[in-house]
Design a protein around this motif. Structure first.
Motif, mmCIF file in Angstrom:
data_model
loop_
_atom_site.group_PDB
_atom_site.id
_atom_site.type_symbol
_atom_site.label_atom_id
_atom_site.label_comp_id
_atom_site.label_asym_id
_atom_site.label_seq_id
_atom_site.Cartn_x
_atom_site.Cartn_y
_atom_site.Cartn_z
ATOM 1 N N THR A 62 0.830 -1.205 0.000
ATOM 2 C CA THR A 62 0.000 0.000 0.000
ATOM 3 C C THR A 62 0.864 1.254 0.000
ATOM 4 O O THR A 62 0.583 2.228 -0.720
ATOM 5 C CB THR A 62 -0.930 0.001 1.226
ATOM 6 O OG1 THR A 62 -1.772 -1.155 1.179
ATOM 7 C CG2 THR A 62 -1.795 1.249 1.255
ATOM 8 N N ARG A 63 1.936 1.223 0.780
ATOM 9 C CA ARG A 63 2.848 2.365 0.832
ATOM 10 C C ARG A 63 3.500 2.598 -0.527
ATOM 11 O O ARG A 63 3.593 3.736 -1.002
ATOM 12 C CB ARG A 63 3.911 2.116 1.905
ATOM 13 C CG ARG A 63 4.871 3.288 2.111
ATOM 14 C CD ARG A 63 6.003 2.918 3.043
ATOM 15 N NE ARG A 63 5.514 2.606 4.373
ATOM 16 C CZ ARG A 63 5.825 1.486 5.022
ATOM 17 N NH1 ARG A 63 6.580 0.572 4.459
ATOM 18 N NH2 ARG A 63 5.351 1.272 6.234
ATOM 19 N N SER A 65 2.370 1.740 -3.477
ATOM 20 C CA SER A 65 1.397 2.129 -4.499
ATOM 21 C C SER A 65 0.830 3.520 -4.250
ATOM 22 O O SER A 65 0.821 4.372 -5.145
ATOM 23 C CB SER A 65 0.263 1.103 -4.535
ATOM 24 O OG SER A 65 -0.792 1.553 -5.344
ATOM 25 N N THR A 66 0.350 3.752 -3.010
ATOM 26 C CA THR A 66 -0.414 4.969 -2.723
ATOM 27 C C THR A 66 0.473 6.167 -2.431
ATOM 28 O O THR A 66 0.184 7.283 -2.879
ATOM 29 C CB THR A 66 -1.361 4.714 -1.534
ATOM 30 O OG1 THR A 66 -2.132 3.536 -1.801
ATOM 31 C CG2 THR A 66 -2.287 5.896 -1.316
ATOM 32 N N ARG A 221 -9.398 0.602 3.011
ATOM 33 C CA ARG A 221 -8.539 1.489 2.207
ATOM 34 C C ARG A 221 -9.364 2.568 1.497
ATOM 35 O O ARG A 221 -8.894 3.690 1.328
ATOM 36 C CB ARG A 221 -7.758 0.665 1.186
ATOM 37 C CG ARG A 221 -6.687 -0.237 1.790
ATOM 38 C CD ARG A 221 -5.786 -0.803 0.722
ATOM 39 N NE ARG A 221 -5.100 0.266 0.009
ATOM 40 C CZ ARG A 221 -4.476 0.110 -1.157
ATOM 41 N NH1 ARG A 221 -4.502 -1.082 -1.761
ATOM 42 N NH2 ARG A 221 -3.863 1.114 -1.742
ATOM 43 N N HIS A 226 -7.498 5.870 -0.210
ATOM 44 C CA HIS A 226 -6.298 5.399 -0.897
ATOM 45 C C HIS A 226 -6.478 5.308 -2.403
ATOM 46 O O HIS A 226 -5.494 5.139 -3.121
ATOM 47 C CB HIS A 226 -5.895 4.021 -0.366
ATOM 48 C CG HIS A 226 -5.224 4.068 0.968
ATOM 49 N ND1 HIS A 226 -4.783 2.943 1.632
ATOM 50 C CD2 HIS A 226 -4.920 5.115 1.776
ATOM 51 C CE1 HIS A 226 -4.236 3.288 2.780
ATOM 52 N NE2 HIS A 226 -4.308 4.594 2.894
ATOM 53 N N PHE A 227 -7.720 5.370 -2.882
ATOM 54 C CA PHE A 227 -7.992 5.161 -4.304
ATOM 55 C C PHE A 227 -8.494 6.440 -4.956
ATOM 56 O O PHE A 227 -9.109 7.285 -4.313
ATOM 57 C CB PHE A 227 -9.041 4.050 -4.504
ATOM 58 C CG PHE A 227 -8.662 2.743 -3.898
ATOM 59 C CD1 PHE A 227 -7.523 2.065 -4.306
ATOM 60 C CD2 PHE A 227 -9.445 2.157 -2.909
ATOM 61 C CE1 PHE A 227 -7.169 0.848 -3.758
ATOM 62 C CE2 PHE A 227 -9.105 0.945 -2.350
ATOM 63 C CZ PHE A 227 -7.969 0.285 -2.775
ATOM 64 N N SER A 228 -8.220 6.539 -6.252
ATOM 65 C CA SER A 228 -8.758 7.633 -7.057
ATOM 66 C C SER A 228 -9.487 7.031 -8.250
ATOM 67 O O SER A 228 -9.458 5.817 -8.467
ATOM 68 C CB SER A 228 -7.638 8.560 -7.542
ATOM 69 O OG SER A 228 -6.811 7.885 -8.479
ATOM 70 N N HIS A 231 -6.675 5.465 -10.389
ATOM 71 C CA HIS A 231 -5.648 4.609 -9.783
ATOM 72 C C HIS A 231 -6.292 3.800 -8.653
ATOM 73 O O HIS A 231 -6.297 4.215 -7.497
ATOM 74 C CB HIS A 231 -4.497 5.463 -9.236
ATOM 75 C CG HIS A 231 -3.289 4.656 -8.843
ATOM 76 N ND1 HIS A 231 -2.341 4.251 -9.757
ATOM 77 C CD2 HIS A 231 -2.884 4.180 -7.646
ATOM 78 C CE1 HIS A 231 -1.390 3.559 -9.132
ATOM 79 N NE2 HIS A 231 -1.711 3.511 -7.844
ATOM 80 N N HIS A 232 -6.856 2.650 -9.009
ATOM 81 C CA HIS A 232 -7.536 1.825 -8.009
ATOM 82 C C HIS A 232 -7.495 0.352 -8.389
ATOM 83 O O HIS A 232 -8.505 -0.351 -8.301
ATOM 84 C CB HIS A 232 -8.997 2.292 -7.837
ATOM 85 C CG HIS A 232 -9.788 2.311 -9.117
ATOM 86 N ND1 HIS A 232 -9.897 3.444 -9.883
ATOM 87 C CD2 HIS A 232 -10.485 1.355 -9.766
ATOM 88 C CE1 HIS A 232 -10.645 3.169 -10.945
ATOM 89 N NE2 HIS A 232 -11.007 1.898 -10.889
#
Length: 261
Positions: A62-63, A65-66, A221, A226-228, A231-232
């Motif tokens: 997660t770190r 990617s996000t 998340r 964490h998502f747009s 970008h998800h």
């Protein structure tokens, strides 16, 4: 990172893969110990450690990617193909169960009375719990699609609500499947019917539990933003997996519960 002149992500050394592998081995030994010695201590300890490994491994991903932006379009494309190949392998995994089921049901042997279902097997009524579970999974497929479209439209509130519905339906399905197993008049040891029934539906149930856990993590998340809309992929992977679970259940319901009865 300043000298990086390519779009790929060269992962750094991580302790989680090797630790998770040894913990999975320990968990298998714990399961054997529980089955033969009725001692669940090792299995539960291993499951706890494996859960911690998974949490920290996913935290690192997660770190990357996000927050670090290491998952470029090239990387995401590779991840998509990896998920597609993984789901393909899962499809072939279930094909083996269907193959065994139809092999035995279309040409029942003399050992089971030349009949299908075999003599003495009281099958489930396909219009009761199995039909309800079918409606539940189809509804969950609709709600996870709703969540996906909400995310693409940057509607975070609707994405969270629809994911909560999906998780609740997944938990409800698992609960009903457990009730069905408790009410079963036959076991996995009752002829080839019991073996194929519990192997196919049981492994599907495990996949539902895994998919529900996957969606719960995605729900958390999503809550953390964490998502747009662009970008998800983590969400998409969970949705793909859940749709796979839905489709497999439809084949299970039609072949084992409805046609097989």
């Amino acid at each position: 990172m300043s000298n990086k002149n390519h779009p790929f992500h060269l992962v750094e050394l991580s302790p989680w893969p090797i630790l998770s592998a040894f913990t999975a081995l320990s968990m298998m030994a714990g399961m054997i110990s529980m089955f033969h010695l009725l001692d669940p201590t090792l299995m539960f300890c291993s499951m706890t450690i494996l859960g911690l490994n998974m949490f920290q491994w996913w935290r690192d991903i997660t770190r990357e990617s996000t927050f670090q932006g290491l998952h470029t379009k090239k990387v995401v494309n590779g991840l998509k193909w990896g998920m597609i190949l993984f789901i393909t392998s899962e499809v072939l995994f279930f094909v083996s169960f269907f193959w065994g089921y139809f092999h035995s049901s279309l040409s029942p042997s003399i050992e089971i009375g030349l009949a299908w279902p075999p003599q003495g097997i009281i099958t489930f009524n396909p219009t009761e719990i199995p039909l309800l579970n079918t409606i539940i999974l189809i509804s969950s497929g609709i709600s996870v699609t709703w969540a996906h479209h909400s995310l693409m439209e940057n509607n975070l509130k609707q994405a969270i609500y629809s994911l909560m519905i999906t998780v609740a339906l997944g938990l409800y399905f698992t609960m009903l499947q457990g009730f069905e197993y408790m009410e079963s008049s036959f076991t996995i040891a009752d002829s080839v019917y019991g073996s194929t029934f519990f192997m196919a539906t049981g492994f599907h149930g495990i996949h539902v539990i895994i998919g529900t856990s996957f969606l719960m993590i995605i729900l958390y998340r999503t809550y953390l933003n964490h998502f747009s809309s662009s970008h998800h992929f983590g969400f998409e992977a969970a949705a793909w997996y859940w749709h796979f679970v839905d489709v497999v259940w439809l084949f299970l319901y039609l072949s084992i519960y409805w046609w097989g009865k």
